[in-house]
Design a protein around this motif. Sequence first.
Motif, short mmCIF file in Angstrom:
data_model
loop_
_atom_site.label_atom_id
_atom_site.label_comp_id
_atom_site.label_asym_id
_atom_site.label_seq_id
_atom_site.Cartn_x
_atom_site.Cartn_y
_atom_site.Cartn_z
N LEU A 1 0.84 -1.20 0.00
CA LEU A 1 0.00 0.00 0.00
C LEU A 1 0.87 1.25 0.00
CD1 LEU A 1 -2.74 1.43 0.07
CD2 LEU A 1 -2.68 1.23 2.58
N TYR A 2 1.89 1.28 0.84
CA TYR A 2 2.81 2.42 0.90
C TYR A 2 3.45 2.66 -0.46
CZ TYR A 2 6.84 5.24 2.26
OH TYR A 2 7.80 6.22 2.33
N ASP A 3 3.98 1.60 -1.06
CA ASP A 3 4.63 1.72 -2.37
C ASP A 3 3.64 2.15 -3.45
OD1 ASP A 3 7.06 1.00 -1.24
OD2 ASP A 3 7.00 -1.07 -2.00
N TYR A 4 2.46 1.58 -3.41
CA TYR A 4 1.44 1.90 -4.41
C TYR A 4 1.05 3.38 -4.34
CZ TYR A 4 -2.77 1.19 -7.25
OH TYR A 4 -3.73 1.25 -8.22
N ILE A 5 0.81 3.86 -3.14
CA ILE A 5 0.44 5.28 -2.96
C ILE A 5 1.61 6.18 -3.38
CG2 ILE A 5 -0.12 7.07 -1.25
CD1 ILE A 5 -2.49 5.16 -1.96
N ASN A 6 2.82 5.83 -3.01
CA ASN A 6 3.98 6.63 -3.43
C ASN A 6 4.15 6.62 -4.94
OD1 ASN A 6 4.70 7.64 -0.94
ND2 ASN A 6 6.14 5.99 -0.50
N ASN A 7 3.86 5.50 -5.57
CA ASN A 7 3.94 5.43 -7.02
C ASN A 7 2.89 6.34 -7.66
OD1 ASN A 7 5.12 4.37 -9.43
ND2 ASN A 7 3.18 3.28 -9.72
N ILE A 8 1.70 6.39 -7.09
CA ILE A 8 0.66 7.29 -7.60
C ILE A 8 1.16 8.74 -7.49
CG2 ILE A 8 -1.63 8.26 -7.12
CD1 ILE A 8 -2.53 5.38 -6.42
N ARG A 9 1.70 9.09 -6.35
CA ARG A 9 2.23 10.45 -6.15
C ARG A 9 3.32 10.77 -7.18
NH1 ARG A 9 0.34 12.62 -1.45
NH2 ARG A 9 -0.21 11.18 0.22
N LYS A 10 4.21 9.82 -7.41
CA LYS A 10 5.30 10.02 -8.37
C LYS A 10 4.74 10.23 -9.78
CE LYS A 10 9.26 7.68 -10.35
NZ LYS A 10 9.37 6.41 -11.04
N VAL B 1 1.74 11.21 -10.67
CA VAL B 1 1.02 12.48 -10.71
C VAL B 1 2.01 13.63 -10.88
CG1 VAL B 1 -0.30 14.12 -9.29
CG2 VAL B 1 -1.07 11.75 -9.51
N SER B 2 3.08 13.59 -10.12
CA SER B 2 4.10 14.63 -10.21
C SER B 2 4.70 14.70 -11.61
CB SER B 2 5.19 14.36 -9.17
OG SER B 2 6.19 15.32 -9.25
N GLU B 3 4.96 13.54 -12.20
CA GLU B 3 5.53 13.51 -13.54
C GLU B 3 4.53 13.98 -14.61
OE1 GLU B 3 6.81 9.43 -13.88
OE2 GLU B 3 8.56 9.77 -12.59
N LEU B 4 3.26 13.67 -14.41
CA LEU B 4 2.24 14.03 -15.40
C LEU B 4 1.70 15.45 -15.24
CD1 LEU B 4 0.17 10.73 -15.58
CD2 LEU B 4 1.59 11.73 -17.39
N ARG B 5 1.91 16.04 -14.08
CA ARG B 5 1.31 17.36 -13.80
C ARG B 5 1.62 18.40 -14.87
NH1 ARG B 5 -1.59 19.21 -9.84
NH2 ARG B 5 -1.08 17.58 -8.35
N PRO B 6 2.88 18.55 -15.34
CA PRO B 6 3.14 19.56 -16.38
C PRO B 6 2.38 19.28 -17.68
CG PRO B 6 5.20 18.80 -15.40
CD PRO B 6 4.12 17.92 -14.87
N VAL B 7 2.24 18.03 -18.04
CA VAL B 7 1.50 17.66 -19.26
C VAL B 7 0.03 18.02 -19.11
CG1 VAL B 7 0.80 15.72 -20.72
CG2 VAL B 7 3.13 15.81 -19.79
N PHE B 8 -0.53 17.67 -17.97
CA PHE B 8 -1.95 17.95 -17.73
C PHE B 8 -2.19 19.45 -17.56
CE2 PHE B 8 -2.18 13.54 -17.54
CZ PHE B 8 -3.49 13.11 -17.43
N ARG B 9 -1.23 20.14 -16.98
CA ARG B 9 -1.35 21.60 -16.83
C ARG B 9 -1.46 22.25 -18.20
NH1 ARG B 9 2.97 22.90 -13.44
NH2 ARG B 9 1.54 22.40 -11.75
N LYS B 10 -0.59 21.84 -19.09
CA LYS B 10 -0.60 22.41 -20.45
C LYS B 10 -1.90 22.06 -21.17
CE LYS B 10 2.42 23.06 -24.33
NZ LYS B 10 3.81 22.95 -24.75
N LYS B 11 -2.31 20.81 -21.05
CA LYS B 11 -3.55 20.36 -21.69
C LYS B 11 -4.76 21.14 -21.16
CE LYS B 11 -5.67 16.14 -23.13
NZ LYS B 11 -5.04 15.06 -23.80
N ALA B 12 -4.79 21.33 -19.85
CA ALA B 12 -5.90 22.04 -19.22
C ALA B 12 -5.93 23.51 -19.60
CB ALA B 12 -5.83 21.91 -17.70
N GLN B 13 -4.77 24.10 -19.78
CA GLN B 13 -4.69 25.51 -20.16
C GLN B 13 -5.16 25.72 -21.60
OE1 GLN B 13 -0.60 26.31 -19.26
NE2 GLN B 13 -1.04 26.93 -17.16
N LEU B 14 -4.95 24.71 -22.43
CA LEU B 14 -5.33 24.83 -23.84
C LEU B 14 -6.81 24.57 -24.10
CD1 LEU B 14 -2.27 23.02 -25.45
CD2 LEU B 14 -2.71 25.48 -25.35
N SER B 15 -7.49 23.96 -23.14
CA SER B 15 -8.90 23.64 -23.38
C SER B 15 -9.84 24.66 -22.80
CB SER B 15 -9.25 22.26 -22.88
OG SER B 15 -8.78 22.01 -21.61
#
Length: 185
Positions: free
Chosen positions: A160-169, A171-185
């Motif tokens: 569970l600890y590893d799974y949650i940390n992997n989700i956080r990781k 999300v952190s890696e995808l945040r810039p991509v999603f930020r750009k996508k969200a700004q364009l829509s």
Amino acid sequence: MVNQELVASIRDAIEGMGSVLEQADGMTGATKALGIPGTSMKRIVPSEVKYLFLYLTASDGVIDDAEVEFFNEVFGYSFTAQECKELIVKCGIYSNEFANRLPLLFNIALYSEEWMRARTHTTGIDAPDLVETMINGYQIIGKQVMSADGSASLHEKVDLYDYINNIRKQVSELRPVFRKKAQLS
């Protein structure tokens, strides 16, 4: 005997997470922007939580009757332990691929969060925090699942600890991509 308070608590958490994401999607159009229009959060959240449930159930190497009974009670199934094992294998649930997959509900939460931040220009403590809300929900449900058989094994806790940390990781890696996508829509 299944703890009905625990069952109700997990069902309430699933319902609450689904409602929050349904409202966010209605406001942000996340499912449309992510190429999955018409997808119901009330179906995605229970589906993703079922996978989390089975992942943690498999993590100690033993799927016992108490865990299966609890799973069946929460989700309204009548699986046997063998059927749960077969489902875990068929869906690749206890695998590195699964452990490294970002559940769809987090993609929706992340897009919605970035969409709202782009339009409200809020950062820091005032910024929308859907992702953290979903992570907290996953942690709470995970801990409840681990207690279904009366005790949480070290493997379950670590997974569970590893799974949650992997989700956080992720999300952190995808945040810039999603930020750009969200700004364009």
